[in-house]
Design a protein around this motif. Structure first.
Motif, PDB file in Angstrom:
ATOM      1  N   SER A 119      26.074  99.256  29.507  1.00  0.00           N
ATOM      2  CA  SER A 119      24.842  99.796  28.917  1.00  0.00           C
ATOM      3  C   SER A 119      25.032 101.215  28.419  1.00  0.00           C
ATOM      4  CB  SER A 119      23.695  99.748  29.924  1.00  0.00           C
ATOM      5  OG  SER A 119      23.264  98.428  30.078  1.00  0.00           O
ATOM      6  N   ALA A 120      25.783 102.013  29.150  1.00  0.00           N
ATOM      7  CA  ALA A 120      26.039 103.388  28.706  1.00  0.00           C
ATOM      8  C   ALA A 120      26.789 103.399  27.376  1.00  0.00           C
ATOM      9  CB  ALA A 120      26.839 104.146  29.767  1.00  0.00           C
ATOM     10  N   GLN A 121      27.640 102.407  27.178  1.00  0.00           N
ATOM     11  CA  GLN A 121      28.384 102.298  25.926  1.00  0.00           C
ATOM     12  C   GLN A 121      27.553 101.622  24.834  1.00  0.00           C
ATOM     13  OE1 GLN A 121      31.409 103.756  25.666  1.00  0.00           O
ATOM     14  NE2 GLN A 121      30.930 104.403  27.737  1.00  0.00           N
ATOM     15  N   LYS A 122      26.371 101.170  25.196  1.00  0.00           N
ATOM     16  CA  LYS A 122      25.506 100.383  24.300  1.00  0.00           C
ATOM     17  C   LYS A 122      26.291  99.205  23.731  1.00  0.00           C
ATOM     18  CE  LYS A 122      21.783 103.330  23.730  1.00  0.00           C
ATOM     19  NZ  LYS A 122      20.468 103.247  23.234  1.00  0.00           N
ATOM     20  N   ALA A 123      27.071  98.569  24.607  1.00  0.00           N
ATOM     21  CA  ALA A 123      27.937  97.468  24.196  1.00  0.00           C
ATOM     22  C   ALA A 123      27.416  96.117  24.680  1.00  0.00           C
ATOM     23  CB  ALA A 123      29.346  97.698  24.730  1.00  0.00           C
ATOM     24  N   HIS A 124      26.180  96.094  25.160  1.00  0.00           N
ATOM     25  CA  HIS A 124      25.626  94.834  25.616  1.00  0.00           C
ATOM     26  C   HIS A 124      25.249  93.952  24.430  1.00  0.00           C
ATOM     27  CE1 HIS A 124      22.057  97.128  24.732  1.00  0.00           C
ATOM     28  NE2 HIS A 124      22.369  97.969  25.684  1.00  0.00           N
ATOM     29  N   ILE A 125      25.058  92.700  24.719  1.00  0.00           N
ATOM     30  CA  ILE A 125      24.709  91.749  23.663  1.00  0.00           C
ATOM     31  C   ILE A 125      23.282  92.028  23.218  1.00  0.00           C
ATOM     32  CG2 ILE A 125      24.312  89.324  23.147  1.00  0.00           C
ATOM     33  CD1 ILE A 125      26.472  88.696  25.246  1.00  0.00           C
ATOM     34  N   ALA A 126      23.072  92.081  21.928  1.00  0.00           N
ATOM     35  CA  ALA A 126      21.736  92.325  21.382  1.00  0.00           C
ATOM     36  C   ALA A 126      21.554  91.472  20.135  1.00  0.00           C
ATOM     37  CB  ALA A 126      21.563  93.800  21.036  1.00  0.00           C
ATOM     38  N   VAL A 127      20.323  91.107  19.903  1.00  0.00           N
ATOM     39  CA  VAL A 127      19.981  90.358  18.696  1.00  0.00           C
ATOM     40  C   VAL A 127      19.190  91.314  17.803  1.00  0.00           C
ATOM     41  CG1 VAL A 127      18.791  88.356  17.775  1.00  0.00           C
ATOM     42  CG2 VAL A 127      19.930  88.205  19.985  1.00  0.00           C
ATOM     43  N   ASP A 128      19.776  91.661  16.673  1.00  0.00           N
ATOM     44  CA  ASP A 128      19.190  92.657  15.790  1.00  0.00           C
ATOM     45  C   ASP A 128      18.659  92.060  14.494  1.00  0.00           C
ATOM     46  OD1 ASP A 128      19.805  94.669  17.562  1.00  0.00           O
ATOM     47  OD2 ASP A 128      21.756  95.044  16.665  1.00  0.00           O
ATOM     48  N   VAL A 129      18.264  90.808  14.537  1.00  0.00           N
ATOM     49  CA  VAL A 129      17.835  90.136  13.312  1.00  0.00           C
ATOM     50  C   VAL A 129      16.656  90.860  12.668  1.00  0.00           C
ATOM     51  CG1 VAL A 129      16.900  87.990  12.379  1.00  0.00           C
ATOM     52  CG2 VAL A 129      18.677  87.913  14.126  1.00  0.00           C
ATOM     53  N   PHE A 130      15.633  91.162  13.473  1.00  0.00           N
ATOM     54  CA  PHE A 130      14.439  91.796  12.915  1.00  0.00           C
ATOM     55  C   PHE A 130      14.561  93.310  12.875  1.00  0.00           C
ATOM     56  CE2 PHE A 130      12.981  87.756  14.725  1.00  0.00           C
ATOM     57  CZ  PHE A 130      12.566  87.152  13.554  1.00  0.00           C
ATOM     58  N   VAL A 131      15.272  93.878  13.841  1.00  0.00           N
ATOM     59  CA  VAL A 131      15.445  95.328  13.880  1.00  0.00           C
ATOM     60  C   VAL A 131      16.204  95.806  12.650  1.00  0.00           C
ATOM     61  CG1 VAL A 131      16.471  97.224  15.190  1.00  0.00           C
ATOM     62  CG2 VAL A 131      15.313  95.373  16.393  1.00  0.00           C
ATOM     63  N   ALA A 132      17.132  94.994  12.170  1.00  0.00           N
ATOM     64  CA  ALA A 132      17.921  95.373  10.991  1.00  0.00           C
ATOM     65  C   ALA A 132      17.058  95.514   9.749  1.00  0.00           C
ATOM     66  CB  ALA A 132      19.017  94.339  10.745  1.00  0.00           C
ATOM     67  N   LEU A 133      15.903  94.876   9.740  1.00  0.00           N
ATOM     68  CA  LEU A 133      15.018  94.946   8.584  1.00  0.00           C
ATOM     69  C   LEU A 133      14.109  96.177   8.605  1.00  0.00           C
ATOM     70  CD1 LEU A 133      13.992  91.177   8.484  1.00  0.00           C
ATOM     71  CD2 LEU A 133      15.760  92.322   7.124  1.00  0.00           C
ATOM     72  N   LEU A 134      14.072  96.876   9.733  1.00  0.00           N
ATOM     73  CA  LEU A 134      13.182  98.032   9.870  1.00  0.00           C
ATOM     74  C   LEU A 134      13.826  99.293   9.301  1.00  0.00           C
ATOM     75  CD1 LEU A 134      11.960  97.485  13.530  1.00  0.00           C
ATOM     76  CD2 LEU A 134      10.672  97.047  11.433  1.00  0.00           C
ATOM     77  N   PRO A 135      12.998 100.215   8.822  1.00  0.00           N
ATOM     78  CA  PRO A 135      13.535 101.514   8.380  1.00  0.00           C
ATOM     79  C   PRO A 135      14.117 102.291   9.564  1.00  0.00           C
ATOM     80  CG  PRO A 135      11.287 101.185   7.582  1.00  0.00           C
ATOM     81  CD  PRO A 135      11.568 100.083   8.542  1.00  0.00           C
ATOM     82  N   ASP A 136      15.016 103.196   9.267  1.00  0.00           N
ATOM     83  CA  ASP A 136      15.695 103.981  10.303  1.00  0.00           C
ATOM     84  C   ASP A 136      14.734 104.733  11.215  1.00  0.00           C
ATOM     85  OD1 ASP A 136      18.107 103.137   9.354  1.00  0.00           O
ATOM     86  OD2 ASP A 136      18.567 104.990   8.278  1.00  0.00           O
ATOM     87  N   ARG A 137      13.600 105.153  10.699  1.00  0.00           N
ATOM     88  CA  ARG A 137      12.699 105.979  11.510  1.00  0.00           C
ATOM     89  C   ARG A 137      12.125 105.218  12.705  1.00  0.00           C
ATOM     90  NH1 ARG A 137       9.858 104.894   6.814  1.00  0.00           N
ATOM     91  NH2 ARG A 137       7.915 103.743   7.126  1.00  0.00           N
ATOM     92  N   TYR A 138      12.158 103.885  12.691  1.00  0.00           N
ATOM     93  CA  TYR A 138      11.625 103.091  13.797  1.00  0.00           C
ATOM     94  C   TYR A 138      12.661 102.802  14.884  1.00  0.00           C
ATOM     95  CZ  TYR A 138       7.684 102.232  10.707  1.00  0.00           C
ATOM     96  OH  TYR A 138       6.606 102.383   9.884  1.00  0.00           O
ATOM     97  N   LEU A 139      13.915 103.056  14.602  1.00  0.00           N
ATOM     98  CA  LEU A 139      14.974 102.698  15.543  1.00  0.00           C
ATOM     99  C   LEU A 139      14.883 103.408  16.895  1.00  0.00           C
ATOM    100  CD1 LEU A 139      17.983 102.264  13.129  1.00  0.00           C
ATOM    101  CD2 LEU A 139      16.433 100.535  14.042  1.00  0.00           C
ATOM    102  N   PRO A 140      14.558 104.713  16.954  1.00  0.00           N
ATOM    103  CA  PRO A 140      14.407 105.336  18.280  1.00  0.00           C
ATOM    104  C   PRO A 140      13.295 104.692  19.113  1.00  0.00           C
ATOM    105  CG  PRO A 140      14.694 107.026  16.617  1.00  0.00           C
ATOM    106  CD  PRO A 140      14.499 105.720  15.880  1.00  0.00           C
ATOM    107  N   ALA A 141      12.192 104.322  18.474  1.00  0.00           N
ATOM    108  CA  ALA A 141      11.093 103.684  19.211  1.00  0.00           C
ATOM    109  C   ALA A 141      11.498 102.293  19.695  1.00  0.00           C
ATOM    110  CB  ALA A 141       9.841 103.598  18.340  1.00  0.00           C
ATOM    111  N   ILE A 142      12.232 101.565  18.879  1.00  0.00           N
ATOM    112  CA  ILE A 142      12.713 100.236  19.274  1.00  0.00           C
ATOM    113  C   ILE A 142      13.701 100.378  20.434  1.00  0.00           C
ATOM    114  CG2 ILE A 142      14.075  98.242  18.530  1.00  0.00           C
ATOM    115  CD1 ILE A 142      11.273  98.271  17.375  1.00  0.00           C
ATOM    116  N   SER A 143      14.563 101.368  20.368  1.00  0.00           N
ATOM    117  CA  SER A 143      15.517 101.614  21.453  1.00  0.00           C
ATOM    118  C   SER A 143      14.785 101.984  22.738  1.00  0.00           C
ATOM    119  CB  SER A 143      16.479 102.724  21.045  1.00  0.00           C
ATOM    120  OG  SER A 143      17.449 102.924  22.037  1.00  0.00           O
ATOM    121  N   LEU A 144      13.742 102.818  22.625  1.00  0.00           N
ATOM    122  CA  LEU A 144      12.932 103.185  23.785  1.00  0.00           C
ATOM    123  C   LEU A 144      12.265 101.951  24.382  1.00  0.00           C
ATOM    124  CD1 LEU A 144      11.597 105.211  25.693  1.00  0.00           C
ATOM    125  CD2 LEU A 144       9.823 105.553  23.947  1.00  0.00           C
TER     126      LEU A 144
END
Length: 181
Positions: A74-99
């Motif tokens: 998790s510290a390496q952020k190397a866990h399995i993730a599905v980014d199908v919908f997150v990839a469609l979001l603008p960059d400004r939403y990524l910190p909130a999605i990560s939170l």
């Protein structure tokens, strides 16, 4: 649009050392499992006998091999993730999605960690053991499970704090932080 690249979380010194130690223990568990299985196959094939309690020992080592490296991954952020919908979001939403992901992960880990403590405590105080040739105590594997999840929960709490600060700062991942493919 590409999925966000996961950047490694900045690691506090002591937590990083603990995570690396847990990772090394997990690797040792994997090597021990390999050695036991190979030895078991050879002794059964050549001498027609098996190692006593091998299934119990391998099962217990699997807990260490799987649970102990979770915080490091998790510290390496190397866990399995599905980014199908997150990839469609603008960059400004990524910190909130990560939170959101960190908070949900932490909330899921709290009862698992508590349950791990209860299982360890019960095995320790009751002197529980595995039924087999050697009647191996259960507390070491229960302790391993609990410590692995405790370290993981602490890592996620650190990630929640970092993600929260990122959201407060209004920081968006820049284009260089995105995967190109």
């Amino acid at each position: 649009m590409a999925a966000p690249e996961r950047e490694a979380v900045s690691r506090p010194g002591a937590l990083h050392v603990i995570e690396r130690g847990a990772l090394v223990l997990a690797m040792a568990c994997i090597l021990a499992i390999c050695a036991l299985v190979v030895t078991g196959v050879i002794t059964r094939a050549i001498f027609n006998w098996s190692l006593p309690d091998m299934e119990i020992v391998v099962r217990n080592l699997m807990i260490g091999a799987v649970i102990l490296p979770l915080a490091y991954v998790s510290a390496q952020k190397a866990h399995i993730a599905v980014d199908v919908f997150v990839a469609l979001l603008p960059d400004r939403y990524l910190p909130a999605i990560s939170l959101l992901g960190s908070v949900v992960g932490f909330l899921v880990l709290v009862p698992i960690t508590y349950g791990g403590w209860l299982a360890f405590h019960a095995a320790w105080t009751e002197g529980a053991y595995s039924f087999g040739t050697y009647n191996l105590p259960e507390w070491p594997v229960r302790l391993t499970f609990w410590l692995g999840y405790l370290i993981f929960a602490i890592r996620l709490a650190v990630m929640v704090a970092g993600d929260f600060l990122s959201v407060l700062r209004g920081g968006a991942m820049d284009g260089a932080s995105r995967n190109e493919g």
